[in-house]
Scaffold this motif. Sequence first.
Motif, PDB file in Angstrom:
ATOM      1  N   TYR A 119      -5.932   1.537 -10.018  1.00  0.00           N
ATOM      2  CA  TYR A 119      -6.424   1.787  -8.654  1.00  0.00           C
ATOM      3  C   TYR A 119      -5.370   1.216  -7.712  1.00  0.00           C
ATOM      4  CZ  TYR A 119     -11.047   2.444 -10.754  1.00  0.00           C
ATOM      5  OH  TYR A 119     -12.095   2.886 -11.505  1.00  0.00           O
ATOM      6  N   GLY A 120      -5.092   1.883  -6.620  1.00  0.00           N
ATOM      7  CA  GLY A 120      -4.094   1.325  -5.714  1.00  0.00           C
ATOM      8  C   GLY A 120      -4.127   1.959  -4.345  1.00  0.00           C
ATOM      9  N   THR A 121      -3.362   1.354  -3.419  1.00  0.00           N
ATOM     10  CA  THR A 121      -3.353   1.798  -2.028  1.00  0.00           C
ATOM     11  C   THR A 121      -1.978   2.324  -1.641  1.00  0.00           C
ATOM     12  OG1 THR A 121      -4.931   0.048  -1.517  1.00  0.00           O
ATOM     13  CG2 THR A 121      -3.813   1.093   0.349  1.00  0.00           C
ATOM     14  N   PRO A 122      -1.852   3.633  -1.397  1.00  0.00           N
ATOM     15  CA  PRO A 122      -0.576   4.161  -0.909  1.00  0.00           C
ATOM     16  C   PRO A 122      -0.224   3.540   0.442  1.00  0.00           C
ATOM     17  CG  PRO A 122      -2.022   5.930  -1.674  1.00  0.00           C
ATOM     18  CD  PRO A 122      -2.853   4.689  -1.619  1.00  0.00           C
ATOM     19  N   LYS A 123       1.015   3.094   0.578  1.00  0.00           N
ATOM     20  CA  LYS A 123       1.431   2.294   1.733  1.00  0.00           C
ATOM     21  C   LYS A 123       1.562   3.096   3.034  1.00  0.00           C
ATOM     22  CE  LYS A 123       4.597  -0.869   0.675  1.00  0.00           C
ATOM     23  NZ  LYS A 123       5.966  -1.345   0.330  1.00  0.00           N
ATOM     24  N   ALA A 124       2.181   4.268   2.952  1.00  0.00           N
ATOM     25  CA  ALA A 124       2.594   4.989   4.165  1.00  0.00           C
ATOM     26  C   ALA A 124       1.457   5.316   5.146  1.00  0.00           C
ATOM     27  CB  ALA A 124       3.348   6.266   3.784  1.00  0.00           C
ATOM     28  N   PRO A 125       0.335   5.902   4.676  1.00  0.00           N
ATOM     29  CA  PRO A 125      -0.706   6.266   5.648  1.00  0.00           C
ATOM     30  C   PRO A 125      -1.322   5.044   6.331  1.00  0.00           C
ATOM     31  CG  PRO A 125      -1.436   6.720   3.385  1.00  0.00           C
ATOM     32  CD  PRO A 125       0.009   6.361   3.306  1.00  0.00           C
ATOM     33  N   VAL A 126      -1.440   3.932   5.583  1.00  0.00           N
ATOM     34  CA  VAL A 126      -2.005   2.709   6.169  1.00  0.00           C
ATOM     35  C   VAL A 126      -1.118   2.227   7.310  1.00  0.00           C
ATOM     36  CG1 VAL A 126      -2.505   0.268   5.732  1.00  0.00           C
ATOM     37  CG2 VAL A 126      -3.144   2.005   4.026  1.00  0.00           C
ATOM     38  N   GLN A 127       0.194   2.163   7.039  1.00  0.00           N
ATOM     39  CA  GLN A 127       1.143   1.689   8.048  1.00  0.00           C
ATOM     40  C   GLN A 127       1.109   2.571   9.294  1.00  0.00           C
ATOM     41  OE1 GLN A 127       2.734  -1.326   7.513  1.00  0.00           O
ATOM     42  NE2 GLN A 127       2.858  -0.982   9.716  1.00  0.00           N
ATOM     43  N   ALA A 128       1.032   3.875   9.083  1.00  0.00           N
ATOM     44  CA  ALA A 128       1.027   4.800  10.223  1.00  0.00           C
ATOM     45  C   ALA A 128      -0.208   4.568  11.099  1.00  0.00           C
ATOM     46  CB  ALA A 128       1.066   6.245   9.710  1.00  0.00           C
ATOM     47  N   TRP A 129      -1.388   4.423  10.466  1.00  0.00           N
ATOM     48  CA  TRP A 129      -2.605   4.177  11.252  1.00  0.00           C
ATOM     49  C   TRP A 129      -2.530   2.861  12.030  1.00  0.00           C
ATOM     50  CZ3 TRP A 129      -6.082   5.981   6.649  1.00  0.00           C
ATOM     51  CH2 TRP A 129      -6.422   7.323   6.815  1.00  0.00           C
ATOM     52  N   LEU A 130      -2.064   1.803  11.349  1.00  0.00           N
ATOM     53  CA  LEU A 130      -1.970   0.493  12.018  1.00  0.00           C
ATOM     54  C   LEU A 130      -1.070   0.594  13.250  1.00  0.00           C
ATOM     55  CD1 LEU A 130      -1.595  -1.954   8.977  1.00  0.00           C
ATOM     56  CD2 LEU A 130      -3.627  -1.611  10.412  1.00  0.00           C
ATOM     57  N   ASP A 131       0.062   1.292  13.102  1.00  0.00           N
ATOM     58  CA  ASP A 131       0.992   1.433  14.225  1.00  0.00           C
ATOM     59  C   ASP A 131       0.362   2.210  15.373  1.00  0.00           C
ATOM     60  OD1 ASP A 131       2.868   0.030  12.825  1.00  0.00           O
ATOM     61  OD2 ASP A 131       3.999   1.778  12.139  1.00  0.00           O
ATOM     62  N   GLU A 132      -0.544   3.145  15.030  1.00  0.00           N
ATOM     63  CA  GLU A 132      -1.224   3.930  16.082  1.00  0.00           C
ATOM     64  C   GLU A 132      -2.359   3.132  16.734  1.00  0.00           C
ATOM     65  OE1 GLU A 132      -2.479   7.827  14.611  1.00  0.00           O
ATOM     66  OE2 GLU A 132      -0.645   7.881  13.411  1.00  0.00           O
ATOM     67  N   GLY A 133      -2.640   1.924  16.216  1.00  0.00           N
ATOM     68  CA  GLY A 133      -3.669   1.087  16.825  1.00  0.00           C
ATOM     69  C   GLY A 133      -5.021   1.169  16.135  1.00  0.00           C
ATOM     70  N   TYR A 134      -5.117   1.940  15.062  1.00  0.00           N
ATOM     71  CA  TYR A 134      -6.378   1.991  14.319  1.00  0.00           C
ATOM     72  C   TYR A 134      -6.544   0.753  13.442  1.00  0.00           C
ATOM     73  CZ  TYR A 134      -6.836   6.927  15.532  1.00  0.00           C
ATOM     74  OH  TYR A 134      -6.961   8.104  16.217  1.00  0.00           O
ATOM     75  N   ASP A 135      -7.785   0.335  13.253  1.00  0.00           N
ATOM     76  CA  ASP A 135      -8.088  -0.676  12.244  1.00  0.00           C
ATOM     77  C   ASP A 135      -8.313   0.059  10.928  1.00  0.00           C
ATOM     78  OD1 ASP A 135      -8.067  -2.626  14.270  1.00  0.00           O
ATOM     79  OD2 ASP A 135     -10.165  -2.170  14.756  1.00  0.00           O
ATOM     80  N   VAL A 136      -7.662  -0.430   9.874  1.00  0.00           N
ATOM     81  CA  VAL A 136      -7.711   0.274   8.593  1.00  0.00           C
ATOM     82  C   VAL A 136      -8.432  -0.570   7.544  1.00  0.00           C
ATOM     83  CG1 VAL A 136      -6.360   1.390   6.779  1.00  0.00           C
ATOM     84  CG2 VAL A 136      -5.518   1.386   9.152  1.00  0.00           C
ATOM     85  N   VAL A 137      -9.451   0.027   6.934  1.00  0.00           N
ATOM     86  CA  VAL A 137     -10.223  -0.671   5.903  1.00  0.00           C
ATOM     87  C   VAL A 137      -9.694  -0.292   4.522  1.00  0.00           C
ATOM     88  CG1 VAL A 137     -12.490  -0.904   4.802  1.00  0.00           C
ATOM     89  CG2 VAL A 137     -12.318  -0.802   7.306  1.00  0.00           C
ATOM     90  N   LEU A 138      -9.369  -1.306   3.733  1.00  0.00           N
ATOM     91  CA  LEU A 138      -9.035  -1.109   2.328  1.00  0.00           C
ATOM     92  C   LEU A 138     -10.212  -1.617   1.507  1.00  0.00           C
ATOM     93  CD1 LEU A 138      -5.378  -2.497   1.971  1.00  0.00           C
ATOM     94  CD2 LEU A 138      -6.161  -0.344   2.943  1.00  0.00           C
ATOM     95  N   GLU A 139     -10.809  -0.709   0.756  1.00  0.00           N
ATOM     96  CA  GLU A 139     -11.932  -1.096  -0.092  1.00  0.00           C
ATOM     97  C   GLU A 139     -11.361  -1.315  -1.486  1.00  0.00           C
ATOM     98  OE1 GLU A 139     -14.910   1.974  -0.146  1.00  0.00           O
ATOM     99  OE2 GLU A 139     -15.952   1.020  -1.817  1.00  0.00           O
ATOM    100  N   ILE A 140     -11.123  -2.565  -1.857  1.00  0.00           N
ATOM    101  CA  ILE A 140     -10.392  -2.805  -3.113  1.00  0.00           C
ATOM    102  C   ILE A 140     -10.990  -3.914  -3.958  1.00  0.00           C
ATOM    103  CG2 ILE A 140      -8.184  -1.881  -2.359  1.00  0.00           C
ATOM    104  CD1 ILE A 140      -7.308  -4.524  -1.480  1.00  0.00           C
ATOM    105  N   GLU A 141     -10.545  -3.964  -5.207  1.00  0.00           N
ATOM    106  CA  GLU A 141     -11.003  -4.976  -6.163  1.00  0.00           C
ATOM    107  C   GLU A 141     -10.339  -6.323  -5.850  1.00  0.00           C
ATOM    108  OE1 GLU A 141     -13.284  -3.862  -8.234  1.00  0.00           O
ATOM    109  OE2 GLU A 141     -12.966  -1.831  -7.503  1.00  0.00           O
ATOM    110  N   VAL A 142     -10.867  -7.371  -6.453  1.00  0.00           N
ATOM    111  CA  VAL A 142     -10.376  -8.719  -6.145  1.00  0.00           C
ATOM    112  C   VAL A 142      -8.910  -8.918  -6.522  1.00  0.00           C
ATOM    113  CG1 VAL A 142     -12.638  -9.818  -6.166  1.00  0.00           C
ATOM    114  CG2 VAL A 142     -11.348  -9.634  -8.309  1.00  0.00           C
ATOM    115  N   GLN A 143      -8.451  -8.265  -7.586  1.00  0.00           N
ATOM    116  CA  GLN A 143      -7.024  -8.393  -7.933  1.00  0.00           C
ATOM    117  C   GLN A 143      -6.158  -7.849  -6.800  1.00  0.00           C
ATOM    118  OE1 GLN A 143      -5.974  -6.709 -11.925  1.00  0.00           O
ATOM    119  NE2 GLN A 143      -8.180  -6.451 -12.184  1.00  0.00           N
ATOM    120  N   GLY A 144      -6.535  -6.673  -6.292  1.00  0.00           N
ATOM    121  CA  GLY A 144      -5.792  -6.041  -5.208  1.00  0.00           C
ATOM    122  C   GLY A 144      -5.887  -6.848  -3.924  1.00  0.00           C
ATOM    123  N   GLY A 145      -7.077  -7.415  -3.674  1.00  0.00           N
ATOM    124  CA  GLY A 145      -7.278  -8.216  -2.468  1.00  0.00           C
ATOM    125  C   GLY A 145      -6.294  -9.370  -2.393  1.00  0.00           C
ATOM    126  N   LYS A 146      -6.081  -9.999  -3.539  1.00  0.00           N
ATOM    127  CA  LYS A 146      -5.146 -11.125  -3.594  1.00  0.00           C
ATOM    128  C   LYS A 146      -3.716 -10.659  -3.304  1.00  0.00           C
ATOM    129  CE  LYS A 146      -5.766 -15.298  -6.325  1.00  0.00           C
ATOM    130  NZ  LYS A 146      -6.257 -15.847  -7.596  1.00  0.00           N
TER     131      LYS A 146
END
Lengths: 203, 203
Positions: A81-108
Amino acid sequence: MKKKGLLIVVSAPSGGGKGTVLKELFRRNENLKMSVSATTRAPRPGEEHGVHYYFISKDAFRQNIEDGAMLEYAEYCGNFYGTPKAPVQAWLDEGYDVVLEIEVQGGKQIKTVAPDCVSIFLVPPSLEVLEKRLRGRGTETEAVIQERLAAAREEIPHVLDYDYTVVNDTVEQAVIDIQAILEAEKLRVSRDQDIVERILNHA
Amino acid sequence: MKKKGLLIVVSAPSGGGKGTVLKELFRRNENLKMSVSATTRAPRPGEEHGVHYYFISKDAFRQNIEDGAMLEYAEYCGNFYGTPKAPVQAWLDEGYDVVLEIEVQGGKQIKTVAPDCVSIFLVPPSLEVLEKRLRGRGTETEAVIQERLAAAREEIPHVLDYDYTVVNDTVEQAVIDIQAILEAEKLRVSRDQDIVERILNHA
Protein backbone atom coordinates in the motif's frame (compact mmCIF):
# COMPACT_ATOMS: atom_id res chain seq x y z
CA MET A 1 0.13 33.67 -2.73
CA LYS A 2 -2.28 31.06 -1.53
CA LYS A 3 -1.29 29.47 1.79
CA LYS A 4 -0.03 25.90 1.51
CA GLY A 5 -2.50 23.25 2.64
CA LEU A 6 -2.16 20.84 5.54
CA LEU A 7 -0.91 17.30 5.03
CA ILE A 8 -3.14 15.20 7.28
CA VAL A 9 -2.37 11.60 8.17
CA VAL A 10 -5.29 9.56 9.47
CA SER A 11 -4.77 6.04 10.74
CA ALA A 12 -7.09 3.65 12.54
CA PRO A 13 -7.38 -0.04 13.24
CA SER A 14 -9.46 -1.79 10.59
CA GLY A 15 -13.11 -1.74 11.60
CA GLY A 16 -12.60 1.45 13.61
CA GLY A 17 -15.19 3.25 11.54
CA LYS A 18 -12.60 5.40 9.77
CA GLY A 19 -14.44 5.30 6.45
CA THR A 20 -17.69 6.66 7.88
CA VAL A 21 -15.94 9.42 9.81
CA LEU A 22 -13.88 10.55 6.83
CA LYS A 23 -16.91 10.51 4.53
CA GLU A 24 -18.75 12.87 6.89
CA LEU A 25 -15.64 15.04 7.33
CA PHE A 26 -15.36 15.45 3.56
CA ARG A 27 -19.07 16.19 3.24
CA ARG A 28 -18.58 19.17 5.57
CA ASN A 29 -15.26 20.51 4.21
CA GLU A 30 -14.83 21.63 0.64
CA ASN A 31 -11.14 22.38 1.05
CA LEU A 32 -10.23 18.72 1.67
CA LYS A 33 -8.81 16.28 -0.86
CA MET A 34 -8.43 12.56 -0.26
CA SER A 35 -5.19 11.08 -1.46
CA VAL A 36 -5.80 8.00 -3.58
CA SER A 37 -3.44 5.20 -2.53
CA ALA A 38 -1.84 2.65 -4.76
CA THR A 39 -2.16 -0.98 -3.73
CA THR A 40 -1.32 -4.43 -4.99
CA ARG A 41 -4.28 -6.08 -3.28
CA ALA A 42 -7.29 -7.22 -5.29
CA PRO A 43 -10.25 -4.83 -5.53
CA ARG A 44 -13.19 -5.58 -3.22
CA PRO A 45 -16.71 -5.52 -4.67
CA GLY A 46 -17.61 -1.94 -5.58
CA GLU A 47 -14.06 -0.57 -5.46
CA GLU A 48 -12.97 1.40 -8.52
CA HIS A 49 -9.48 1.96 -9.91
CA GLY A 50 -8.48 5.62 -9.47
CA VAL A 51 -11.30 6.27 -7.03
CA HIS A 52 -10.76 3.98 -4.05
CA TYR A 53 -7.25 2.86 -4.99
CA TYR A 54 -4.92 2.64 -7.91
CA PHE A 55 -4.81 -1.13 -8.30
CA ILE A 56 -1.38 -1.95 -9.70
CA SER A 57 0.90 -4.97 -9.98
CA LYS A 58 3.69 -5.72 -7.51
CA ASP A 59 6.26 -5.07 -10.25
CA ALA A 60 4.80 -1.67 -11.04
CA PHE A 61 4.67 -0.81 -7.31
CA ARG A 62 8.33 -1.77 -6.85
CA GLN A 63 9.26 0.41 -9.84
CA ASN A 64 7.49 3.39 -8.26
CA ILE A 65 9.42 2.88 -5.04
CA GLU A 66 12.70 2.77 -6.98
CA ASP A 67 11.77 5.96 -8.86
CA GLY A 68 11.15 7.81 -5.58
CA ALA A 69 7.58 8.41 -6.68
CA MET A 70 5.97 7.18 -3.41
CA LEU A 71 5.57 9.44 -0.40
CA GLU A 72 5.36 6.34 1.81
CA TYR A 73 4.58 2.69 1.40
CA ALA A 74 3.99 -0.32 3.60
CA GLU A 75 3.47 -4.03 3.30
CA TYR A 76 0.33 -5.25 5.04
CA CYS A 77 -1.18 -8.73 4.96
CA GLY A 78 1.09 -9.64 2.05
CA ASN A 79 0.29 -6.62 -0.15
CA PHE A 80 1.87 -3.23 -0.81
CA TYR A 81 0.00 0.00 0.00
CA GLY A 82 1.44 3.42 -0.71
CA THR A 83 0.91 7.09 -1.51
CA PRO A 84 1.92 8.49 -4.91
CA LYS A 85 3.80 11.73 -4.23
CA ALA A 86 2.94 13.99 -7.17
CA PRO A 87 -0.83 14.52 -6.76
CA VAL A 88 -0.46 15.19 -3.01
CA GLN A 89 2.20 17.84 -3.61
CA ALA A 90 0.13 19.52 -6.32
CA TRP A 91 -2.95 19.78 -4.07
CA LEU A 92 -0.94 21.13 -1.12
CA ASP A 93 0.60 23.81 -3.36
CA GLU A 94 -2.90 24.79 -4.54
CA GLY A 95 -3.89 25.32 -0.88
CA TYR A 96 -5.97 22.18 -0.39
CA ASP A 97 -5.69 20.14 2.79
CA VAL A 98 -4.86 16.57 1.80
CA VAL A 99 -5.88 13.53 3.84
CA LEU A 100 -3.74 10.40 3.70
CA GLU A 101 -5.60 7.41 5.07
CA ILE A 102 -2.73 5.05 5.87
CA GLU A 103 -1.49 2.25 8.10
CA VAL A 104 0.74 2.89 11.11
CA GLN A 105 3.91 1.87 9.26
CA GLY A 106 3.20 4.47 6.58
CA GLY A 107 2.21 7.07 9.18
CA LYS A 108 5.64 6.83 10.75
CA GLN A 109 7.34 7.24 7.36
CA ILE A 110 5.34 10.38 6.60
CA LYS A 111 6.35 12.02 9.89
CA THR A 112 9.98 11.46 8.86
CA VAL A 113 9.72 12.96 5.36
CA ALA A 114 7.09 15.59 6.26
CA PRO A 115 7.50 16.51 9.95
CA ASP A 116 4.95 19.32 9.59
CA CYS A 117 2.15 16.89 8.73
CA VAL A 118 -0.74 16.58 11.18
CA SER A 119 -1.16 12.98 12.30
CA ILE A 120 -4.40 11.72 13.79
CA PHE A 121 -5.06 8.25 15.15
CA LEU A 122 -8.73 7.35 15.23
CA VAL A 123 -9.27 4.81 17.99
CA PRO A 124 -12.30 2.79 19.02
CA PRO A 125 -13.45 3.41 22.61
CA SER A 126 -12.22 -0.11 23.43
CA LEU A 127 -11.24 -3.43 21.85
CA GLU A 128 -14.67 -4.79 22.78
CA VAL A 129 -16.38 -2.08 20.75
CA LEU A 130 -14.02 -2.73 17.85
CA GLU A 131 -14.88 -6.44 17.94
CA LYS A 132 -18.61 -5.68 17.94
CA ARG A 133 -18.18 -3.38 14.94
CA LEU A 134 -16.19 -5.96 13.00
CA ARG A 135 -18.87 -8.58 13.65
CA GLY A 136 -21.62 -6.06 12.85
CA ARG A 137 -20.31 -5.67 9.32
CA GLY A 138 -21.34 -9.23 8.62
CA THR A 139 -18.86 -9.42 5.75
CA GLU A 140 -15.86 -11.03 7.45
CA THR A 141 -15.16 -14.63 8.40
CA GLU A 142 -14.30 -15.45 12.00
CA ALA A 143 -10.67 -16.00 10.99
CA VAL A 144 -10.48 -12.53 9.40
CA ILE A 145 -12.12 -10.97 12.47
CA GLN A 146 -9.53 -12.60 14.73
CA GLU A 147 -6.72 -11.48 12.41
CA ARG A 148 -7.98 -7.89 12.44
CA LEU A 149 -8.36 -7.85 16.22
CA ALA A 150 -4.80 -9.13 16.62
CA ALA A 151 -3.63 -6.45 14.16
CA ALA A 152 -5.53 -3.76 16.12
CA ARG A 153 -3.90 -4.89 19.36
CA GLU A 154 -0.52 -4.36 17.70
CA GLU A 155 -1.50 -1.12 15.95
CA ILE A 156 -3.06 0.74 18.88
CA PRO A 157 0.22 1.26 20.80
CA HIS A 158 1.47 3.18 17.73
CA VAL A 159 -0.93 5.96 18.73
CA LEU A 160 2.01 7.29 20.73
CA ASP A 161 3.76 8.17 17.43
CA TYR A 162 0.82 10.40 16.42
CA ASP A 163 0.04 14.03 17.24
CA TYR A 164 -3.63 13.57 18.11
CA THR A 165 -6.06 10.86 19.14
CA VAL A 166 -9.71 11.01 18.27
CA VAL A 167 -11.96 8.46 19.94
CA ASN A 168 -14.55 7.24 17.50
CA ASP A 169 -17.45 6.90 19.89
CA THR A 170 -19.96 8.77 17.74
CA VAL A 171 -19.31 9.87 14.16
CA GLU A 172 -20.60 13.37 14.99
CA GLN A 173 -18.12 13.94 17.83
CA ALA A 174 -15.21 12.39 15.90
CA VAL A 175 -15.82 14.75 12.97
CA ILE A 176 -16.11 17.77 15.29
CA ASP A 177 -12.84 16.77 16.96
CA ILE A 178 -10.99 16.41 13.65
CA GLN A 179 -12.31 19.77 12.47
CA ALA A 180 -11.06 21.45 15.66
CA ILE A 181 -7.63 19.89 15.11
CA LEU A 182 -7.45 21.18 11.53
CA GLU A 183 -8.63 24.67 12.51
CA ALA A 184 -6.12 24.84 15.37
CA GLU A 185 -3.23 23.59 13.24
CA LYS A 186 -3.88 26.37 10.72
CA LEU A 187 -3.34 28.86 13.57
CA ARG A 188 0.08 27.46 14.53
CA VAL A 189 2.76 30.13 14.46
CA SER A 190 5.18 27.55 13.05
CA ARG A 191 3.03 27.37 9.89
CA ASP A 192 2.99 31.13 9.37
CA GLN A 193 6.50 32.53 9.59
CA ASP A 194 5.58 35.71 7.67
CA ILE A 195 3.16 36.79 10.35
CA VAL A 196 5.32 39.45 12.02
CA GLU A 197 6.04 41.23 8.76
CA ARG A 198 2.39 40.99 7.69
CA ILE A 199 1.12 42.72 10.84
CA LEU A 200 3.84 45.35 11.12
CA ASN A 201 3.92 46.28 7.44
CA HIS A 202 0.28 45.82 6.55
CA ALA A 203 -0.64 48.55 4.07
CA MET B 1 -9.19 10.65 38.40
CA LYS B 2 -10.18 13.90 36.76
CA LYS B 3 -7.94 14.88 33.85
CA LYS B 4 -5.63 17.80 34.57
CA GLY B 5 -6.67 21.08 33.00
CA LEU B 6 -4.84 23.10 30.36
CA LEU B 7 -2.62 26.01 31.30
CA ILE B 8 -3.37 28.65 28.68
CA VAL B 9 -1.21 31.71 28.15
CA VAL B 10 -2.85 34.58 26.28
CA SER B 11 -0.85 37.64 25.31
CA ALA B 12 -1.70 40.60 23.13
CA PRO B 13 -0.51 44.12 22.53
CA SER B 14 -2.42 46.60 24.67
CA GLY B 15 -5.51 47.79 22.81
CA GLY B 16 -5.68 44.53 20.85
CA GLY B 17 -9.15 43.82 22.19
CA LYS B 18 -7.96 40.99 24.42
CA GLY B 19 -10.38 41.87 27.21
CA THR B 20 -13.47 41.67 25.00
CA VAL B 21 -12.38 38.37 23.42
CA LEU B 22 -11.61 36.74 26.76
CA LYS B 23 -14.89 37.93 28.27
CA GLU B 24 -16.82 36.24 25.45
CA LEU B 25 -14.65 33.12 25.67
CA PHE B 26 -15.43 32.81 29.37
CA ARG B 27 -19.13 33.39 28.78
CA ARG B 28 -19.16 30.34 26.50
CA ASN B 29 -16.94 28.00 28.55
CA GLU B 30 -17.80 26.95 32.07
CA ASN B 31 -14.61 24.96 32.52
CA LEU B 32 -12.36 28.04 32.30
CA LYS B 33 -10.82 29.96 35.18
CA MET B 34 -9.05 33.29 34.84
CA SER B 35 -5.90 33.61 36.85
CA VAL B 36 -5.89 36.83 38.86
CA SER B 37 -2.53 38.58 38.52
CA ALA B 38 -0.72 40.54 41.15
CA THR B 39 0.49 44.00 40.21
CA THR B 40 2.14 47.02 41.76
CA ARG B 41 0.41 49.51 39.46
CA ALA B 42 -2.40 51.69 40.71
CA PRO B 43 -5.97 50.48 40.13
CA ARG B 44 -7.83 52.07 37.21
CA PRO B 45 -11.39 53.30 37.78
CA GLY B 46 -13.64 50.29 38.31
CA GLU B 47 -10.87 47.79 39.00
CA GLU B 48 -11.29 45.72 42.16
CA HIS B 49 -8.66 44.08 44.33
CA GLY B 50 -8.90 40.28 44.03
CA VAL B 51 -11.11 40.50 40.95
CA HIS B 52 -9.11 42.32 38.26
CA TYR B 53 -5.76 42.21 40.07
CA TYR B 54 -4.26 41.77 43.47
CA PHE B 55 -2.95 45.29 43.99
CA ILE B 56 0.12 44.96 46.21
CA SER B 57 3.16 47.03 47.11
CA LYS B 58 6.53 46.65 45.44
CA ASP B 59 7.99 45.32 48.71
CA ALA B 60 5.29 42.64 48.98
CA PHE B 61 5.78 41.71 45.32
CA ARG B 62 9.55 41.32 45.79
CA GLN B 63 8.92 39.11 48.82
CA ASN B 64 6.66 36.83 46.76
CA ILE B 65 9.36 36.49 44.11
CA GLU B 66 11.89 35.56 46.80
CA ASP B 67 9.51 32.99 48.29
CA GLY B 68 9.09 31.31 44.89
CA ALA B 69 5.38 32.01 45.07
CA MET B 70 5.12 33.55 41.57
CA LEU B 71 4.70 31.42 38.45
CA GLU B 72 6.09 34.29 36.38
CA TYR B 73 6.56 38.01 36.72
CA ALA B 74 7.59 40.90 34.57
CA GLU B 75 8.31 44.57 34.85
CA TYR B 76 6.33 46.70 32.44
CA CYS B 77 6.16 50.49 32.29
CA GLY B 78 7.82 50.71 35.71
CA ASN B 79 5.53 48.27 37.52
CA PHE B 80 5.61 44.59 38.42
CA TYR B 81 3.01 42.16 37.06
CA GLY B 82 2.97 38.49 37.99
CA THR B 83 1.01 35.28 38.50
CA PRO B 84 0.64 33.79 42.00
CA LYS B 85 1.39 30.08 41.65
CA ALA B 86 -0.89 28.38 44.22
CA PRO B 87 -4.39 29.14 42.87
CA VAL B 88 -3.40 28.21 39.31
CA GLN B 89 -2.03 24.85 40.41
CA ALA B 90 -5.13 24.10 42.49
CA TRP B 91 -7.48 24.81 39.55
CA LEU B 92 -5.43 22.71 37.11
CA ASP B 93 -5.49 19.78 39.56
CA GLU B 94 -9.28 20.12 39.80
CA GLY B 95 -9.50 19.80 35.99
CA TYR B 96 -10.18 23.44 35.15
CA ASP B 97 -8.46 25.11 32.22
CA VAL B 98 -6.71 28.20 33.53
CA VAL B 99 -6.10 31.31 31.44
CA LEU B 100 -3.11 33.53 32.21
CA GLU B 101 -3.43 36.91 30.56
CA ILE B 102 0.17 38.07 30.55
CA GLU B 103 2.81 40.17 28.81
CA VAL B 104 5.32 38.68 26.40
CA GLN B 105 8.13 38.61 28.99
CA GLY B 106 5.92 36.54 31.30
CA GLY B 107 4.74 34.33 28.45
CA LYS B 108 8.31 33.29 27.74
CA GLN B 109 8.91 32.47 31.42
CA ILE B 110 5.82 30.26 31.56
CA LYS B 111 6.95 28.22 28.54
CA THR B 112 10.19 27.55 30.43
CA VAL B 113 8.61 26.39 33.70
CA ALA B 114 5.53 24.78 32.09
CA PRO B 115 6.45 23.62 28.57
CA ASP B 116 3.08 21.88 28.18
CA CYS B 117 1.19 25.16 28.45
CA VAL B 118 -0.76 26.35 25.42
CA SER B 119 0.38 29.80 24.38
CA ILE B 120 -1.76 32.05 22.21
CA PHE B 121 -0.83 35.46 20.89
CA LEU B 122 -3.82 37.58 19.97
CA VAL B 123 -2.78 40.02 17.28
CA PRO B 124 -4.58 42.92 15.64
CA PRO B 125 -4.98 42.58 11.84
CA SER B 126 -2.45 45.41 11.50
CA LEU B 127 -0.78 48.24 13.42
CA GLU B 128 -3.20 50.66 11.74
CA VAL B 129 -6.18 48.81 13.19
CA LEU B 130 -4.50 48.74 16.60
CA GLU B 131 -3.97 52.50 16.47
CA LYS B 132 -7.61 53.08 15.54
CA ARG B 133 -8.74 50.92 18.45
CA LEU B 134 -6.50 52.72 20.91
CA ARG B 135 -7.87 56.10 19.77
CA GLY B 136 -11.41 54.72 19.78
CA ARG B 137 -11.21 54.05 23.51
CA GLY B 138 -11.06 57.79 24.07
CA THR B 139 -9.42 57.26 27.46
CA GLU B 140 -5.74 57.64 26.59
CA THR B 141 -3.62 60.72 25.98
CA GLU B 142 -1.68 61.03 22.73
CA ALA B 143 1.55 60.31 24.60
CA VAL B 144 0.12 57.08 26.03
CA ILE B 145 -1.17 56.04 22.60
CA GLN B 146 2.27 56.57 21.08
CA GLU B 147 3.88 54.66 23.96
CA ARG B 148 1.51 51.71 23.48
CA LEU B 149 2.04 51.64 19.72
CA ALA B 150 5.80 51.59 20.23
CA ALA B 151 5.36 48.79 22.78
CA ALA B 152 3.17 46.84 20.34
CA ARG B 153 5.79 47.18 17.61
CA GLU B 154 8.29 45.60 20.01
CA GLU B 155 5.86 42.98 21.33
CA ILE B 156 4.49 41.65 18.05
CA PRO B 157 7.73 39.94 16.93
CA HIS B 158 7.47 37.84 20.13
CA VAL B 159 4.55 36.03 18.48
CA LEU B 160 7.25 33.67 17.18
CA ASP B 161 7.74 32.38 20.76
CA TYR B 162 4.06 31.36 20.95
CA ASP B 163 2.29 28.20 19.83
CA TYR B 164 -0.67 29.85 18.12
CA THR B 165 -1.69 33.20 16.66
CA VAL B 166 -5.27 34.35 16.63
CA VAL B 167 -6.01 37.44 14.59
CA ASN B 168 -8.53 39.60 16.38
CA ASP B 169 -10.47 40.81 13.39
CA THR B 170 -13.91 40.03 14.80
CA VAL B 171 -14.56 38.92 18.39
CA GLU B 172 -16.73 36.06 17.13
CA GLN B 173 -14.01 34.54 14.94
CA ALA B 174 -11.30 35.07 17.55
CA VAL B 175 -13.36 33.20 20.17
CA ILE B 176 -14.12 30.36 17.72
CA ASP B 177 -10.41 30.10 16.92
CA ILE B 178 -9.40 29.94 20.59
CA GLN B 179 -12.04 27.30 21.28
CA ALA B 180 -10.73 25.16 18.41
CA ILE B 181 -7.22 25.46 19.82
CA LEU B 182 -8.34 24.34 23.28
CA GLU B 183 -10.39 21.43 21.90
CA ALA B 184 -7.49 20.27 19.72
CA GLU B 185 -4.94 20.54 22.52
CA LYS B 186 -7.09 18.26 24.69
CA LEU B 187 -6.79 15.63 21.94
CA ARG B 188 -2.98 15.71 21.89
CA VAL B 189 -1.49 12.29 22.47
CA SER B 190 1.27 13.92 24.52
CA ARG B 191 -1.36 14.98 27.09
CA ASP B 192 -2.83 11.48 27.42
CA GLN B 193 -0.07 8.96 27.98
CA ASP B 194 -2.47 6.37 29.48
CA ILE B 195 -4.41 6.08 26.25
CA VAL B 196 -2.99 2.77 25.03
CA GLU B 197 -3.72 0.99 28.28
CA ARG B 198 -7.18 2.52 28.45
CA ILE B 199 -8.22 1.22 25.03
CA LEU B 200 -6.59 -2.20 25.28
CA ASN B 201 -7.70 -2.95 28.84
CA HIS B 202 -11.05 -1.21 28.86
CA ALA B 203 -13.43 -3.32 30.98
